[in-house]
Design a protein around this motif. Structure first.
Motif, PDB file in Angstrom:
ATOM      1  N   PHE A  23     -19.869  19.914  65.500  1.00 42.04           N
ATOM      2  CA  PHE A  23     -21.174  20.483  65.142  1.00 42.04           C
ATOM      3  C   PHE A  23     -21.090  21.328  63.874  1.00 42.04           C
ATOM      4  CE2 PHE A  23     -24.073  24.122  65.336  1.00 42.04           C
ATOM      5  CZ  PHE A  23     -25.293  23.463  65.340  1.00 42.04           C
ATOM      6  N   VAL A  24     -20.092  22.191  63.784  1.00 46.60           N
ATOM      7  CA  VAL A  24     -19.954  23.067  62.612  1.00 46.60           C
ATOM      8  C   VAL A  24     -19.678  22.241  61.368  1.00 46.60           C
ATOM      9  CG1 VAL A  24     -18.528  24.857  61.566  1.00 46.60           C
ATOM     10  CG2 VAL A  24     -19.234  25.063  63.951  1.00 46.60           C
ATOM     11  N   THR A  25     -18.850  21.232  61.475  1.00 46.47           N
ATOM     12  CA  THR A  25     -18.532  20.394  60.319  1.00 46.47           C
ATOM     13  C   THR A  25     -19.779  19.671  59.817  1.00 46.47           C
ATOM     14  OG1 THR A  25     -16.269  20.057  61.130  1.00 46.47           O
ATOM     15  CG2 THR A  25     -17.120  18.500  59.468  1.00 46.47           C
ATOM     16  N   GLY A  26     -20.561  19.124  60.727  1.00 48.10           N
ATOM     17  CA  GLY A  26     -21.784  18.424  60.327  1.00 48.10           C
ATOM     18  C   GLY A  26     -22.819  19.369  59.716  1.00 48.10           C
ATOM     19  N   PHE A  27     -22.955  20.572  60.307  1.00 48.18           N
ATOM     20  CA  PHE A  27     -23.932  21.537  59.785  1.00 48.18           C
ATOM     21  C   PHE A  27     -23.551  22.002  58.385  1.00 48.18           C
ATOM     22  CE2 PHE A  27     -25.215  25.999  59.233  1.00 48.18           C
ATOM     23  CZ  PHE A  27     -26.597  25.858  59.302  1.00 48.18           C
ATOM     24  N   MET A  28     -22.298  22.316  58.163  1.00 50.28           N
ATOM     25  CA  MET A  28     -21.868  22.787  56.854  1.00 50.28           C
ATOM     26  C   MET A  28     -21.961  21.682  55.806  1.00 50.28           C
ATOM     27  SD  MET A  28     -21.470  25.884  57.287  1.00 50.28           S
ATOM     28  CE  MET A  28     -20.974  26.172  55.608  1.00 50.28           C
ATOM     29  N   ALA A  29     -21.736  20.424  56.228  1.00 48.52           N
ATOM     30  CA  ALA A  29     -21.896  19.322  55.280  1.00 48.52           C
ATOM     31  C   ALA A  29     -23.345  19.235  54.812  1.00 48.52           C
ATOM     32  CB  ALA A  29     -21.459  18.007  55.932  1.00 48.52           C
ATOM     33  N   LEU A  30     -24.298  19.444  55.734  1.00 48.82           N
ATOM     34  CA  LEU A  30     -25.712  19.434  55.366  1.00 48.82           C
ATOM     35  C   LEU A  30     -26.040  20.593  54.422  1.00 48.82           C
ATOM     36  CD1 LEU A  30     -28.571  18.300  55.727  1.00 48.82           C
ATOM     37  CD2 LEU A  30     -28.813  19.764  57.758  1.00 48.82           C
ATOM     38  N   VAL A  31     -25.482  21.781  54.697  1.00 47.97           N
ATOM     39  CA  VAL A  31     -25.714  22.940  53.830  1.00 47.97           C
ATOM     40  C   VAL A  31     -25.166  22.675  52.428  1.00 47.97           C
ATOM     41  CG1 VAL A  31     -25.108  25.356  53.435  1.00 47.97           C
ATOM     42  CG2 VAL A  31     -25.786  24.601  55.716  1.00 47.97           C
ATOM     43  N   LEU A  32     -23.995  22.074  52.336  1.00 45.46           N
ATOM     44  CA  LEU A  32     -23.400  21.791  51.032  1.00 45.46           C
ATOM     45  C   LEU A  32     -24.230  20.789  50.246  1.00 45.46           C
ATOM     46  CD1 LEU A  32     -19.587  21.627  51.951  1.00 45.46           C
ATOM     47  CD2 LEU A  32     -20.763  23.406  50.639  1.00 45.46           C
ATOM     48  N   VAL A  33     -24.810  19.823  50.927  1.00 45.19           N
ATOM     49  CA  VAL A  33     -25.657  18.851  50.236  1.00 45.19           C
ATOM     50  C   VAL A  33     -26.896  19.550  49.668  1.00 45.19           C
ATOM     51  CG1 VAL A  33     -27.142  16.838  50.558  1.00 45.19           C
ATOM     52  CG2 VAL A  33     -24.845  16.874  51.560  1.00 45.19           C
ATOM     53  N   LEU A  34     -27.526  20.401  50.474  1.00 52.65           N
ATOM     54  CA  LEU A  34     -28.716  21.127  50.007  1.00 52.65           C
ATOM     55  C   LEU A  34     -28.374  22.059  48.846  1.00 52.65           C
ATOM     56  CD1 LEU A  34     -30.400  21.992  53.438  1.00 52.65           C
ATOM     57  CD2 LEU A  34     -31.017  20.182  51.842  1.00 52.65           C
ATOM     58  N   LEU A  35     -27.242  22.752  48.950  1.00 52.41           N
ATOM     59  CA  LEU A  35     -26.836  23.658  47.871  1.00 52.41           C
ATOM     60  C   LEU A  35     -26.514  22.891  46.590  1.00 52.41           C
ATOM     61  CD1 LEU A  35     -24.586  26.245  49.754  1.00 52.41           C
ATOM     62  CD2 LEU A  35     -26.874  26.598  48.810  1.00 52.41           C
ATOM     63  N   THR A  36     -26.007  21.703  46.730  1.00 48.27           N
ATOM     64  CA  THR A  36     -25.683  20.898  45.546  1.00 48.27           C
ATOM     65  C   THR A  36     -26.949  20.540  44.777  1.00 48.27           C
ATOM     66  OG1 THR A  36     -23.714  19.983  46.621  1.00 48.27           O
ATOM     67  CG2 THR A  36     -24.638  18.759  44.744  1.00 48.27           C
ATOM     68  N   PHE A  37     -27.985  20.081  45.503  1.00 46.49           N
ATOM     69  CA  PHE A  37     -29.245  19.746  44.821  1.00 46.49           C
ATOM     70  C   PHE A  37     -29.896  20.991  44.222  1.00 46.49           C
ATOM     71  CE2 PHE A  37     -28.897  15.936  47.497  1.00 46.49           C
ATOM     72  CZ  PHE A  37     -29.203  14.959  46.556  1.00 46.49           C
ATOM     73  N   HIS A  38     -29.814  22.110  44.931  1.00 41.54           N
ATOM     74  CA  HIS A  38     -30.388  23.352  44.393  1.00 41.54           C
ATOM     75  C   HIS A  38     -29.633  23.792  43.138  1.00 41.54           C
ATOM     76  CE1 HIS A  38     -32.173  27.305  44.180  1.00 41.54           C
ATOM     77  NE2 HIS A  38     -30.972  27.848  44.209  1.00 41.54           N
ATOM     78  N   THR A  39     -28.312  23.674  43.150  1.00 41.35           N
ATOM     79  CA  THR A  39     -27.511  24.071  41.998  1.00 41.35           C
ATOM     80  C   THR A  39     -27.829  23.216  40.780  1.00 41.35           C
ATOM     81  OG1 THR A  39     -25.735  24.798  43.465  1.00 41.35           O
ATOM     82  CG2 THR A  39     -25.163  24.412  41.164  1.00 41.35           C
ATOM     83  N   LEU A  40     -28.063  21.938  41.002  1.00 44.42           N
ATOM     84  CA  LEU A  40     -28.379  21.051  39.890  1.00 44.42           C
ATOM     85  C   LEU A  40     -29.661  21.483  39.178  1.00 44.42           C
ATOM     86  CD1 LEU A  40     -27.474  17.554  41.396  1.00 44.42           C
ATOM     87  CD2 LEU A  40     -26.198  18.863  39.692  1.00 44.42           C
ATOM     88  N   THR A  41     -30.645  21.988  39.952  1.00 40.89           N
ATOM     89  CA  THR A  41     -31.893  22.450  39.333  1.00 40.89           C
ATOM     90  C   THR A  41     -31.700  23.800  38.640  1.00 40.89           C
ATOM     91  OG1 THR A  41     -32.593  23.519  41.405  1.00 40.89           O
ATOM     92  CG2 THR A  41     -33.264  21.233  41.056  1.00 40.89           C
ATOM     93  N   VAL A  42     -30.833  24.653  39.181  1.00 39.60           N
ATOM     94  CA  VAL A  42     -30.629  25.989  38.615  1.00 39.60           C
ATOM     95  C   VAL A  42     -29.819  25.928  37.323  1.00 39.60           C
ATOM     96  CG1 VAL A  42     -29.537  28.232  39.002  1.00 39.60           C
ATOM     97  CG2 VAL A  42     -30.868  27.164  40.823  1.00 39.60           C
ATOM     98  N   ILE A  43     -28.829  25.055  37.263  1.00 37.30           N
ATOM     99  CA  ILE A  43     -27.950  25.008  36.092  1.00 37.30           C
ATOM    100  C   ILE A  43     -28.489  24.097  35.005  1.00 37.30           C
ATOM    101  CG2 ILE A  43     -25.936  25.466  37.533  1.00 37.30           C
ATOM    102  CD1 ILE A  43     -25.175  22.524  37.240  1.00 37.30           C
ATOM    103  N   LYS A  44     -29.670  23.541  35.194  1.00 36.63           N
ATOM    104  CA  LYS A  44     -30.258  22.688  34.168  1.00 36.63           C
ATOM    105  C   LYS A  44     -30.632  23.524  32.950  1.00 36.63           C
ATOM    106  CE  LYS A  44     -34.071  19.489  33.309  1.00 36.63           C
ATOM    107  NZ  LYS A  44     -35.292  18.851  33.872  1.00 36.63           N
ATOM    108  N   ALA A  45     -30.239  23.069  31.783  1.00 34.65           N
ATOM    109  CA  ALA A  45     -30.547  23.800  30.544  1.00 34.65           C
ATOM    110  C   ALA A  45     -32.055  23.868  30.332  1.00 34.65           C
ATOM    111  CB  ALA A  45     -29.880  23.116  29.361  1.00 34.65           C
ATOM    112  N   GLY A  46     -32.573  25.101  30.167  1.00 33.79           N
ATOM    113  CA  GLY A  46     -34.008  25.292  29.971  1.00 33.79           C
ATOM    114  C   GLY A  46     -34.798  25.166  31.253  1.00 33.79           C
ATOM    115  N   GLY A  47     -34.143  25.247  32.419  1.00 31.29           N
ATOM    116  CA  GLY A  47     -34.835  25.128  33.700  1.00 31.29           C
ATOM    117  C   GLY A  47     -35.685  26.334  34.024  1.00 31.29           C
TER     118      GLY A  47
END
Length: 384
Positions: A23-47
């Motif tokens: 359960f913990v492994t699956g939950f953290m994998a989901l959190v990492l996926v969400l954080l990855t997409f959020h990071t991509l929007t935050v680190i975009k130049a001129g975002g």
């Protein structure tokens, strides 16, 4: 009682902990996926986050100052200061910065340097290399950086460490691209990293736009009430519309409203009354308007006071100007238009008489004198 007969508690069983791990492994994998997409929007130049600036920021002066609200040092974007004196579009700046980033990766600079917290600590941190005070001053910075990258062993400054950077055999285009990459990277908000960094002294970091009027703003950057009024008062207006006086907040004053009313176009055929500062016609002004009304040319005009009322002398003057029959004798009149005593006698003396009647001598008032009465008797014929 044997060992096999002892049953462990549920929370100590192997099955429970296996399920928890899954359960913990699956939950953290989901959190990492969400954080990855959020990071991509935050680190975009001129975002929208504003943490990573657009590539065209290399056209501006970049600073690094304490932000009281954030509690740490943050980049400050100042007025125009194009890199190498050439202002670039967003696309041109992006191509140049990308070229510099690929050059840094190709030369594996992170083997010795730290970039945005990643890399080694053998050589200086390059995160704020554009603002490094070791370049001396703002005017010499671009020249010194270019000379160092073209020939690092000759132009190295070891500051007593004895460490020298090997020659990377960079072309002129690669040198310019690396400098552009370092300048752009210095404008990234790194939450105050590196800590305790003191930037190179530079000119003013306050951006100004000469073509747009600037409103006064509070610390949060919002225009104040006075600022909004100042901007409104600077807006272009139609030349054909009269402007009212305004207070410091941009609201028209009472005197200003009256002034606007007094400036309204009027028909040229209508007389204008005198008005006070609020635009209201005064008593004298109302009289003046009445006195300016067109009159028939055949009617005599009386003298009037400042309020437009006819005076006593004016009324007499009007009466004295009335047309009279030419066959009637005119008596002398005073200034009020009344016939005088001498005038009444003069009128009587002008009455026509029969030619066969003797005329008596008369005084100035028209009365027959004693000599005149005797002359009349002597001229009267008796029957013979």
């Amino acid at each position: 009682m044997t060992e096999s007969d002892i049953r462990p508690e549920w929370w100590a069983s192997e099955t429970f902990w296996r399920k928890c791990a899954i359960f913990v492994t699956g939950f953290m994998a989901l959190v990492l996926v969400l954080l990855t997409f959020h990071t991509l929007t935050v680190i975009k130049a001129g975002g929208e986050s504003g943490r990573v600036p657009p590539y065209s920021v290399i056209n501006h002066r970049i600073g690094f100052a304490m932000n009281d609200e954030a509690g740490h040092m943050k980049p400050v974007i100042g007025p125009l200061a194009p890199l190498f004196g050439e202002e670039l579009t967003e696309a041109e700046a992006m191509a140049l910065v990308d070229h510099g980033k690929l050059t840094v990766q190709a030369r594996n600079c992170m083997n010795c340097h730290t970039i945005l917290g990643n890399g080694a600590y053998y050589a200086p941190d390059l995160t704020k290399a554009w603002l490094d005070p070791g370049w001396g001053n703002e005017d010499a910075r671009e020249l010194l950086m270019t000379m160092f990258l073209e020939d690092p062993p000759t132009n190295a400054r070891t500051f007593g460490t004895g460490r020298r950077m090997p020659n990377q055999d960079l072309t002129d285009a690669e040198v310019r691209a690396v400098i552009a990459y370092l300048k752009w990277m210095s404008a990234i908000d790194t939450n105050g990293f590196p800590a305790g960094f003191k930037p190179l002294p530079q000119g003013s970091l306050q951006p100004v736009e000469s073509s747009e009027p600037q409103a006064r703003r509070d610390r949060a950057g919002r225009p104040t009430a006075v600022g909004r009024g100042a901007v409104e008062s600077l807006q272009p207006v139609e030349s054909s519309e009269p402007q009212a006086r305004r207070d410091r907040a941009g609201r028209p004053t009472a005197a200003g409203r009256g002034a606007v009313e007094s400036l309204q176009p009027v028909e040229s055929s209508e007389p204008q009354a005198r008005r006070d500062r609020a635009g209201r016609p005064t008593a004298a002004g109302r009289g003046a308007v009445e006195s300016l009304q067109p009159v028939e040319s055949s009617e005599p005009q009386a003298r009037r006071d400042r309020a437009g009322r006819p005076t006593a002398a004016g009324r007499g003057a009007v009466e004295s100007l009335q047309p009279v029959e030419s066959s009637e004798p005119q008596a002398r009149r005073d200034r009020a238009g009344h016939p005088t005593a001498a005038g009444r006698g003069a009128v009587e003396s002008l009455q026509p008489v029969e030619p066969n009647e003797p005329q008596a001598r008369r005084d100035r008032a028209g009365r027959p004198t004693a000599a005149g009465r005797g002359a009349i008797k002597s001229l009267t014929g008796d029957a013979t």
